[in-house]
Each structure stands twice: as structure tokens, then as C-alpha cells.
Design an enzyme around this catalytic site. Structure first.
Site, PDB file in Angstrom:
ATOM      1  CB  CYS A 296      -0.881   0.018   1.354  1.00 14.47           C
ATOM      2  SG  CYS A 296      -0.233  -0.024   2.895  1.00 14.47           S
ATOM      3  NE  ARG A 301      -3.771   2.763   2.663  1.00 14.11           N
ATOM      4  CZ  ARG A 301      -3.715   3.325   2.010  1.00 14.11           C
ATOM      5  NH1 ARG A 301      -5.015   3.717   1.356  1.00 14.11           N
ATOM      6  NH2 ARG A 301      -2.779   4.180   1.239  1.00 14.11           N
TER       7      ARG A 301
END
Lengths: 349, 141
Positions: A296, A301
Site C-alpha cells: 500500500c 493497509r
């Protein structure tokens, strides 16, 4: 203005601190579970449980997942507060959130202050991790339940770091902090103080679950890459998340061949994980048996996606490229594709 | 480059404390952030996709002698609220010139790096830079 009322407020705080000599300080009746100072060699598959100190959550909603033992519900956690061998960790994006009320007996671990090396862009080493665990009273055999804000982004990140050190039993609270708070469950301001543990020094084992830039470059055209950022970041329209220019990159776009599957597709609106069937649909473009790398912006994430692929869908070989876009998008001559298509690997130089 | 008297007082307050009390003081600032006036509340409700800590910031420099600042951040973002509240108490009502004179790296003088991490402190610098830019734009020409 502020100065006139500060002393009053701080006095209130001191009183509060004194009240903290608490019920949780003597809460570690788990002597029978601790094996003393025992250095456990890194496990090739550290997420495979060998011993489960605290019973699993039999929640039928988890049964379909590949590794239901990696999740607990708010009901389960509520019923097990204070259980011997259970340690609860809150890990948030907002470092002060814990201090405005947390799950009783929970301790705070901050990804930036506690899990990252303060100098080199890397994680803490085995000595530092052991010291962190000891200071929190966490034993190697303890069941650690982690929860946090933002649909468990940072909780998943912390769980991934615990996995780098092969901590055997580490689980997520499904739905994270919101799941607890939205049900008006009991919260506490008490910061528990556990007796120091004798957590062993375990060498960090990056290879099974962590990818570095050079490996990602090698993987282009050979292993699937998954970009879990927002569509705008994937296409290159945006080089950072709104209001976070400091975590941006000089170039926008994605790594060639990477497919876009935003992390949020794995989370329901209430922050809980989607069902097995829904997840299989979201990740239908990936083959469980093929080694896969997720990335990410700074790796948080993609920790969420790593958790979903590894523990909920049972992919045996997923790595998180934690350097992610803040490394790739700033690297000289790193190949980049802009626009909505993954595009092929660049021709050999 | 100088701080407003109110901002200097806040810096002094933080300097007098240890890390634990600095965190507490920052939480008190977070608690003190006033609600938005009604005429700004609708605008603040615009969602920002993928935004980590949604912060609404409005600058009114119609009177350059007394610039008004409005902030809003959710209760679940106490660090962001704390930063906003420090800037609110330190700069609201100051003149455009006073605000322009605040060093952009003011956040680093609060001794909060070991409490919230230097990375997060840059969030406060980001807010300050936007305030200064908006004040400059509104008072230009």
C-alpha cells in the site's frame, strides 16, 4: 487562558493516577502456562498454532474462515477479560485514542513509537521486541488479542509484526475498537501494570511474510502483486492520501502488473471482516496457491489484506511489502505504470 | 519569526511537564476544542474518502487584525483534535501578520516527539502551513 486552568486539570489527573493501583496488577495467574526462558527458533510458518492457552472463540460466523482461531468477537473478549494467559493490546492510528478509554486490561502498543526502529526504516529487532513484551508482562505462550481503530489497520499491522517474531497465538478482535465502543461495552482509563515477563529473545524472521523492494522487482511478471490503496492512488492521480502529504511520494501510479484490490473491500461497513464467500469473490483474481505480495503506502493497509489472505482465506504464501509506495514511488528508475490498467512487465533492459 | 504570546504560553506549559503529563495536557486540549459555529457545520460534514484523520479547517481573515480560525475533528481522533486545539488557542484572534510570523516548524518546539512520534507532529505542521497559506491568500491584494 490555558495556564489558569491547567493546574486544576492536572491535579485531577494525579488523583486519577493514584486510583490506578488496580485490580489488574495481580492478574497473571498463568504460571502453569509459562515455560520459563525458552528460545523458540523461528517457525517456518509462524501462524500455525502449536499451543492455545485461552480457549478459542466458537463463534459460528468465524467457522468458515481458514483460520478461525485468529479472530475473537467482542462477546468472547468480554467474557474472557482477566482470563489467565490473555493479554489485550490496543494499536491505533491515533496514538492518544487508548487514553480516552479502552477495553479493560488492554495495554497500548504504538506502531511508530514501539514497533519501528527509531533510526533505520525497519522494525525493532529481537532484543527490542523481547523488551517490549517483557515490559507489558506478555509471555511467549500468552494469547494476545489486538484491536484498534480504522477497521483494525494498525491492529493488523501490529499482528503482522508479532508474526515476524513468531509469537504463536495472536488474534484480532473482529471489528476492532469500533465493535467494542459501538456496543457501549465497559471501558477503562486504567493502565494495567503487569509483572515483567521473561519473554525470550527471538530473531525476527522476515522471509516468510515480508517482501523487500528488490524482491518485488524480481516478482514483476512472475508473482501476482496486489495494490490495496485507493483507486486514485493506484492510477497515479494522487500520490498520497488527502491531508497526509508527508507520507507521499515523488511519483504516482502503481508497480507494473499489480492488480488493484482496495483493502476496504474486505471490510464490512461496521469494520468487521466480510464473510468467507464475500472475500472469495473479492479476491477471485488471485490463486491461493501462488505466492503473492501485497503493498500500500507504508504497509499498514496491506497488513489488513495480508491478514485476510493468510488467515481468513488460507493463502499459505503471502508477503507484505512494507516499503510500499513511499519507497517505490521515491526510488530512482523504479518502473511505474499510471492509469487504471495493471500493464505488463517492462521489457528486459 | 516569533510566536504569538498565547502560543508561547502553550510551549512553556508543555516544556514544564514530563512526557506522561504532556500527553495528558494534549488530551485536555483535545477536550477543549470548541464545536463549530452553526453556519460552518454543513461544510464540515463533507466526507473525505480514505482520509486518515478527517480535519475540517476554516480561516476567516476578513478582519486582518483579528483572524478567526475554526476547526472540527471527530472525538475518535484525539491527537488531531489536540493539535487543532493548540493552534486554535494559540492563534485564534491573532492578526494576519502575527500568524504569518509563526515559524512553520513550531510543532517541533512542543516536546511532543516522544509522545506522539515526529511523523504525527508533521500533521500539525501541515495544519499550520494551510492556515498561513489561507491567511496570506485572503489578505493579498
Amino acid at each position: 487562558m490555558k495556564a489558569s486552568k491547567k493546574p486544576v486539570a492536572l491535579r485531577r489527573y494525579v488523583i486519577h493516577t493514584l486510583q490506578r493501583i488496580g485490580p489488574y496488577a495481580c492478574d497473571t495467574g498463568d504460571a502453569q502456562l509459562t515455560g520459563g526462558l525458552r528460545v523458540t527458533p523461528p517457525d517456518p510458518k509462524p501462524w500455525e498454532l502449536r499451543k492455545v492457552p485461552v480457549e478459542l472463540d466458537p463463534n459460528p460466523a468465524f467457522a468458515a474462515y481458514a483460520h478461525p482461531e485468529r479472530l475473537v468477537s467482542a462477546d468472547w473478549l468480554s467474557a474472557h477479560l482477566g482470563a489467565p494467559g490473555l493479554k489485550i493490546i490496543e494499536s491505533d492510528e491515533d496514538v492518544l485514542l487508548y487514553d480516552i478509554g479502552h477495553i479493560p486490561t488492554a495495554q497500548k502498543v504504538d506502531w511508530h513509537l514501539n514497533l519501528n526502529d527509531p533510526t533505520v526504516r525497519d522494525y525493532i529487532d529481537g532484543e527490542q521486541f523481547a523488551e517490549l513484551m517483557r515490559s507489558k508482562g506478555i509471555e511467549r505462550d500468552d494469547t494476545v488479542v489486538i484491536y484498534g481503530d480504522k477497521s483494525n489497520w494498525w491492529a493488523a499491522y501490529a499482528l503482522w509484526v508479532f508474526t515476524l517474531f513468531g509469537h504463536p497465538d495472536v488474534r484480532l478482535l473482529d471489528g476492532g475498537r469500533d465493535a467494542w465502543m459501538n456496543e457501549q461495552r465497559e471501558t477503562s482509563f486504567d493502565v494495567p501494570e503487569y509483572p515483567r515477563s521473561d519473554y525470550p529473545v527471538v530473531t525476527r524472521d522476515d522471509a516468510p511474510i515480508r517482501a523487500f523492494a528488490a524482491e518485488v522487482r524480481e516478482a514483476i511478471g512472475r508473482e501476482p502483486l496486489v495494490d490495496v490503496r485507493s483507486p486514485q492512488e493506484y492510477t497515479g492521480e494522487r500520490t498520497h492520501m488527502p491531508d497526509y502529504p508527508e507520507e507521499g511520494a515523488l511519483r504516482g501510479g502503481h508497480i507494473p502488473t499489480a492488480i488493484s484490490i482496495p483493502w476496504a473491500k474486505a471490510a464490512a461497513p461496521d469494520g468487521r471482516f466480510r464473510s468467507r464467500a464475500e472475500l472469495e469473490e473479492v479476491y477471485a483474481g488471485l490463486d491461493p496457491q501462488t505466492p503473492t505480495i501485497a503493498y500500500c503506502r507504508i504497509g499498514e493497509r496491506s497488513s489488513h489484506t495480508w491478514f485476510v489472505l493468510t488467515h481468513l482465506l488460507g493463502f499459505p504464501n503471502v508477503r507484505n511489502y512494507d516499503g510500499s509506495w513511499t519507497e517505490w514511488g521515491n526510488s530512482v528508475r523504479a518502473p511505474i505504470v499510471t492509469g487504471p490498467e495493471p500493464d505488463g512487465a517492462p521489457a528486459a533492459e | 519569526m516569533t510566536l504569538t504570546p498565547a502560543l508561547q504560553e502553550i510551549v512553556d506549559d508543555f516544556a514544564a511537564l514530563d512526557d506522561r503529563d504532556r500527553a495528558t495536557l494534549l488530551l485536555e486540549f483535545a477536550d477543549d476544542l470548541p464545536d463549530l459555529p452553526e453556519h460552518l457545520q454543513t461544510a464540515a460534514m463533507e466526507p473525505v474518502p480514505e482520509c486518515q484523520s478527517p480535519i475540517f479547517l476554516s480561516v476567516d481573515a476578513a478582519d486582518p487584525a483579528a483572524v478567526r480560525l475554526y476547526f472540527s475533528a471527530p472525538r475518535e481522533a484525539p491527537t488531531t483534535r489536540g493539535f487543532a486545539s493548540i493552534l486554535h488557542q494559540g492563534l485564534d484572534g491573532a492578526s494576519a501578520a502575527e500568524i504569518a510570523a509563526v515559524p512553520s516548524d513550531f510543532a517541533s518546539t512542543l516536546n511532543l516527539a516522544s509522545v506522539v512520534s515526529p511523523l504525527r507532529l508533521r500533521g500539525m505542521s501541515g495544519m499550520l502551513v494551510r492556515i498561513k497559506r489561507q491567511v496570506a491568500e485572503q489578505t493579498a491584494g
